[in-house]
Design a protein around this motif. Structure first.
Motif, mmCIF file in Angstrom:
data_model
loop_
_atom_site.group_PDB
_atom_site.id
_atom_site.type_symbol
_atom_site.label_atom_id
_atom_site.label_comp_id
_atom_site.label_asym_id
_atom_site.label_seq_id
_atom_site.Cartn_x
_atom_site.Cartn_y
_atom_site.Cartn_z
ATOM 1 N N ILE A 19 -3.357 -40.252 -37.320
ATOM 2 C CA ILE A 19 -2.594 -40.496 -38.366
ATOM 3 C C ILE A 19 -2.043 -40.055 -39.229
ATOM 4 O O ILE A 19 -2.644 -39.155 -40.268
ATOM 5 C CB ILE A 19 -4.064 -41.873 -39.404
ATOM 6 N N ILE A 20 -0.646 -39.776 -39.649
ATOM 7 C CA ILE A 20 -0.021 -38.712 -40.548
ATOM 8 C C ILE A 20 0.822 -39.531 -41.642
ATOM 9 O O ILE A 20 1.066 -40.319 -41.109
ATOM 10 C CB ILE A 20 1.791 -38.720 -39.513
ATOM 11 N N SER A 21 -0.436 -39.432 -42.743
ATOM 12 C CA SER A 21 0.377 -40.332 -43.781
ATOM 13 C C SER A 21 0.629 -39.396 -44.747
ATOM 14 O O SER A 21 0.906 -38.205 -45.642
ATOM 15 C CB SER A 21 -1.375 -40.194 -44.913
ATOM 16 N N PHE A 22 2.094 -39.992 -45.359
ATOM 17 C CA PHE A 22 2.990 -39.782 -46.391
ATOM 18 C C PHE A 22 3.089 -40.814 -48.138
ATOM 19 O O PHE A 22 3.013 -41.841 -47.967
ATOM 20 C CB PHE A 22 4.333 -39.542 -46.470
ATOM 21 N N HIS A 23 3.035 -39.735 -49.077
ATOM 22 C CA HIS A 23 2.800 -40.368 -50.445
ATOM 23 C C HIS A 23 3.859 -41.328 -50.356
ATOM 24 O O HIS A 23 5.274 -41.230 -49.585
ATOM 25 C CB HIS A 23 3.416 -39.462 -51.560
ATOM 26 N N LEU A 83 2.417 -30.818 -31.217
ATOM 27 C CA LEU A 83 0.820 -30.845 -30.053
ATOM 28 C C LEU A 83 0.863 -31.880 -29.215
ATOM 29 O O LEU A 83 -0.300 -32.076 -28.297
ATOM 30 C CB LEU A 83 -0.091 -31.587 -32.043
ATOM 31 N N ALA A 84 2.515 -32.223 -28.437
ATOM 32 C CA ALA A 84 1.980 -32.651 -27.066
ATOM 33 C C ALA A 84 1.169 -34.200 -27.318
ATOM 34 O O ALA A 84 0.724 -34.671 -26.131
ATOM 35 C CB ALA A 84 1.198 -31.736 -26.369
ATOM 36 N N LEU A 85 1.437 -34.841 -28.575
ATOM 37 C CA LEU A 85 1.140 -36.044 -28.078
ATOM 38 C C LEU A 85 1.648 -37.810 -28.317
ATOM 39 O O LEU A 85 3.226 -37.099 -27.731
ATOM 40 C CB LEU A 85 0.270 -36.106 -30.059
ATOM 41 N N GLY A 86 1.322 -38.046 -27.406
ATOM 42 C CA GLY A 86 2.413 -39.938 -26.474
ATOM 43 C C GLY A 86 2.187 -40.144 -27.768
ATOM 44 O O GLY A 86 1.485 -39.826 -28.666
ATOM 45 N N PRO A 87 3.574 -41.050 -28.082
ATOM 46 C CA PRO A 87 3.544 -42.427 -28.838
ATOM 47 C C PRO A 87 2.234 -42.449 -29.403
ATOM 48 O O PRO A 87 2.187 -42.689 -30.442
ATOM 49 C CB PRO A 87 4.184 -42.928 -28.267
ATOM 50 N N GLU A 88 1.029 -43.254 -27.778
ATOM 51 C CA GLU A 88 0.059 -44.138 -28.545
ATOM 52 C C GLU A 88 -1.028 -43.076 -29.759
ATOM 53 O O GLU A 88 -2.181 -44.069 -30.041
ATOM 54 C CB GLU A 88 -0.323 -44.215 -27.703
ATOM 55 N N GLN A 89 -1.086 -42.021 -29.853
ATOM 56 C CA GLN A 89 -1.791 -41.481 -29.824
ATOM 57 C C GLN A 89 -1.403 -40.627 -31.706
ATOM 58 O O GLN A 89 -2.232 -40.177 -32.460
ATOM 59 C CB GLN A 89 -1.659 -39.254 -29.213
ATOM 60 N N TRP A 90 -0.529 -41.248 -32.198
ATOM 61 C CA TRP A 90 0.203 -40.940 -33.422
ATOM 62 C C TRP A 90 0.639 -41.918 -34.391
ATOM 63 O O TRP A 90 1.074 -43.051 -33.425
ATOM 64 C CB TRP A 90 0.790 -39.515 -33.812
ATOM 65 N N GLN A 91 0.208 -42.030 -35.249
ATOM 66 C CA GLN A 91 1.172 -43.021 -36.654
ATOM 67 C C GLN A 91 1.495 -42.436 -37.966
ATOM 68 O O GLN A 91 0.492 -41.967 -38.412
ATOM 69 C CB GLN A 91 -0.094 -44.308 -35.781
ATOM 70 N N VAL A 92 2.682 -42.889 -38.081
ATOM 71 C CA VAL A 92 3.047 -42.607 -39.681
ATOM 72 C C VAL A 92 2.494 -44.212 -40.695
ATOM 73 O O VAL A 92 3.002 -44.768 -39.829
ATOM 74 C CB VAL A 92 4.127 -42.297 -39.331
ATOM 75 N N THR A 93 2.213 -42.817 -41.479
ATOM 76 C CA THR A 93 2.052 -44.718 -42.421
ATOM 77 C C THR A 93 2.286 -43.587 -44.013
ATOM 78 O O THR A 93 2.856 -42.466 -44.463
ATOM 79 C CB THR A 93 0.008 -44.498 -42.614
ATOM 80 N N PHE A 94 2.148 -44.805 -45.437
ATOM 81 C CA PHE A 94 2.034 -44.388 -46.437
ATOM 82 C C PHE A 94 1.967 -44.500 -47.447
ATOM 83 O O PHE A 94 0.457 -45.622 -47.476
ATOM 84 C CB PHE A 94 4.068 -44.873 -46.219
ATOM 85 N N ASP A 148 -8.232 -39.729 -37.371
ATOM 86 C CA ASP A 148 -7.846 -38.255 -37.946
ATOM 87 C C ASP A 148 -6.544 -38.208 -38.949
ATOM 88 O O ASP A 148 -5.358 -39.293 -38.524
ATOM 89 C CB ASP A 148 -7.680 -36.990 -36.942
ATOM 90 N N VAL A 149 -6.609 -38.338 -40.002
ATOM 91 C CA VAL A 149 -5.690 -38.599 -41.490
ATOM 92 C C VAL A 149 -5.487 -37.066 -41.646
ATOM 93 O O VAL A 149 -5.876 -35.953 -41.730
ATOM 94 C CB VAL A 149 -6.457 -39.481 -42.314
ATOM 95 N N ILE A 150 -3.955 -36.772 -41.354
ATOM 96 C CA ILE A 150 -3.719 -35.505 -42.179
ATOM 97 C C ILE A 150 -1.912 -35.975 -42.829
ATOM 98 O O ILE A 150 -1.605 -37.285 -43.263
ATOM 99 C CB ILE A 150 -2.810 -34.275 -40.745
ATOM 100 N N CYS A 151 -2.038 -35.129 -44.088
ATOM 101 C CA CYS A 151 -1.111 -35.662 -45.171
ATOM 102 C C CYS A 151 -0.023 -34.795 -45.296
ATOM 103 O O CYS A 151 0.324 -33.664 -46.418
ATOM 104 C CB CYS A 151 -1.634 -36.138 -46.968
ATOM 105 N N PRO A 152 1.206 -34.783 -44.387
ATOM 106 C CA PRO A 152 1.634 -33.333 -44.751
ATOM 107 C C PRO A 152 2.794 -32.974 -45.975
ATOM 108 O O PRO A 152 2.642 -32.144 -46.393
ATOM 109 C CB PRO A 152 3.110 -33.634 -43.159
ATOM 110 N N GLY A 153 2.945 -33.633 -46.815
ATOM 111 C CA GLY A 153 3.747 -34.018 -48.103
ATOM 112 C C GLY A 153 3.007 -33.170 -48.780
ATOM 113 O O GLY A 153 3.616 -32.989 -49.507
ATOM 114 N N PHE A 154 1.599 -32.494 -49.224
ATOM 115 C CA PHE A 154 0.714 -32.073 -49.728
ATOM 116 C C PHE A 154 0.331 -31.062 -49.464
ATOM 117 O O PHE A 154 -0.502 -31.493 -48.934
ATOM 118 C CB PHE A 154 -0.596 -32.991 -50.040
#
Length: 363
Positions: free
Chosen positions: A205-209, A237-248, A278-284
């Motif tokens: 999960i790629i979470s942005f503010h 990371l060579a991820l397929g579309p089903e392996q990641w998602q953007v949220t806010f 797994d959650v990462i917050c690239p904006g921070f």
């Protein structure tokens, strides 16, 4: 308007260059009184809350600043470190490391950290840099993605300071680096290192503010830049579309914000059978309340409470080697043409630092 009185001009004094790293800000302590001061400054910024003052002021001073400080103080207390606010601790460390990395690459200049809200303020740091003999300043916000509520207001504060100066240093501003190869590589390395330690499973999960949804129609590029960062990270990371998602995350108020929202998405995924998130917050780029409390505590509880079994927060870039190296690349690219080799001798360096420290203490 009156202008700041300048010290007598010193003929022959070596000119110096500096980088000012700017982050959002933090209260001075995890107590209600400090939160009240911090929130009053933060939420009074018309870039942050784009509501007419006549409508917003009664809400801010009549409700929010009466109720929210104590609640926010408790949240800050849960992540406060022995040496202070995590955001300030990491940001100041990034400044020290960046100065060293630039020095190793032949650039002898100053790097200082400032906060848009709270202390050390942008004006305080700029005053100190002038005392240290700095004549050129690169303003480098620690926001990879441009938003009017973050990057623009930091630039506003720098220019408001400059408007009060009789003698203005040369200024340059970095607006965004959301797709910089070094930044993307640092994010990818962070995720890969986490997977090497904790294994790889579930969904990233790629979470942005978040921002109010109307920021899109008002012309703010933030949403598009976040999407590009996520897409480039997934590719690295060579991820397929089903392996990641953007949220806010980090909604405030009742208005519609950028979607999908992080916590409801995590609950939905858990209810649908996702065992690990797994959650990462690239904006921070430095860990703070929004990552350590909102994600690693609140979002974790929400996911596990909805049926998920395993939750991992992937820490911010903080003092990661690849990140500081990327910051150095960004700074060097934007310093192009400016002299970064001061001829000031060691005694003058020591004297200028003492003058700056004394000015900071008076501020």
């Amino acid at each position: 308007m009156s202008f700041a009185t300048e010290p007598p001009f010193e003929h022959g004094r070596a000119e110096r260059t500096a980088v000012l790293l700017v982050n959002l800000g933090t209260p001075e302590a995890p107590i209600a009184a400090a939160l009240r001061r911090y929130l009053a400054e933060f939420l009074s910024d018309p870039r942050v809350v784009e509501i007419p003052r006549a409508a917003w002021w009664p809400i801010l001073h009549g409700i929010i600043l009466r109720v929210r400080p104590a609640k926010s103080a408790a949240k800050y207390a849960s992540i406060w470190q022995p040496d202070g606010s995590p955001l300030l601790v990491w940001t100041e460390k990034q400044a020290r490391l960046l100065e060293g990395y630039l020095g190793e690459r032949g650039h002898r200049l100053l790097v200082r950290a400032a906060m848009r809200y709270g202390k050390p303020s942008i004006a305080m740091r700029l005053d100190a840099l002038k005392i240290e003999g700095v004549t050129r300043i690169l303003v480098l916000p620690l926001y990879p993605h441009y938003a009017a509520a973050t990057t623009a207001t930091a630039n506003d504060a720098v220019m408001a300071w400059a408007m009060r100066q009789r003698w203005q240093p040369e200024l340059r501003f970095v607006n965004q680096y959301h797709d910089h190869p070094g930044y993307i590589a640092a994010l990818a390395r962070r995720v890969q290192d986490h997977w090497q330690t904790h294994g790889r499973d579930g969904k990233l999960i790629i979470s942005f503010h978040g921002l109010p949804a109307r920021s899109l129609t008002l012309g703010d590029p933030y949403h598009c830049q976040c999407q590009k960062t996520a897409r480039l990270l997934a590719q690295a990371l060579a991820l397929g579309p089903e392996q990641w998602q953007v949220t806010f995350q980090s909604r405030f108020g009742k208005a519609k914000w950028l979607e999908p929202y992080t916590e409801p998405t995590l609950k939905q995924l858990a209810a649908q059978g996702l065992a690990r998130a797994d959650v990462i917050c690239p904006g921070f780029t430095a860990d703070c309340l929004e990552t350590l409390e909102e994600i690693d505590q609140e979002a974790r509880r929400a996911f596990i409470g909805a049926g998920g079994r395993e939750f991992h927060y992937i820490p911010a870039l903080n003092d990661q080697h690849e990140w500081i190296a990327a910051l150095a690349q960004i700074a060097i690219a934007n310093l192009g043409g400016w002299p970064t080799q001061s001829q000031t001798d060691s005694s003058e360096l020591h004297a200028s630092r003492e003058r700056a420290l004394a000015a900071g203490a008076r501020a």
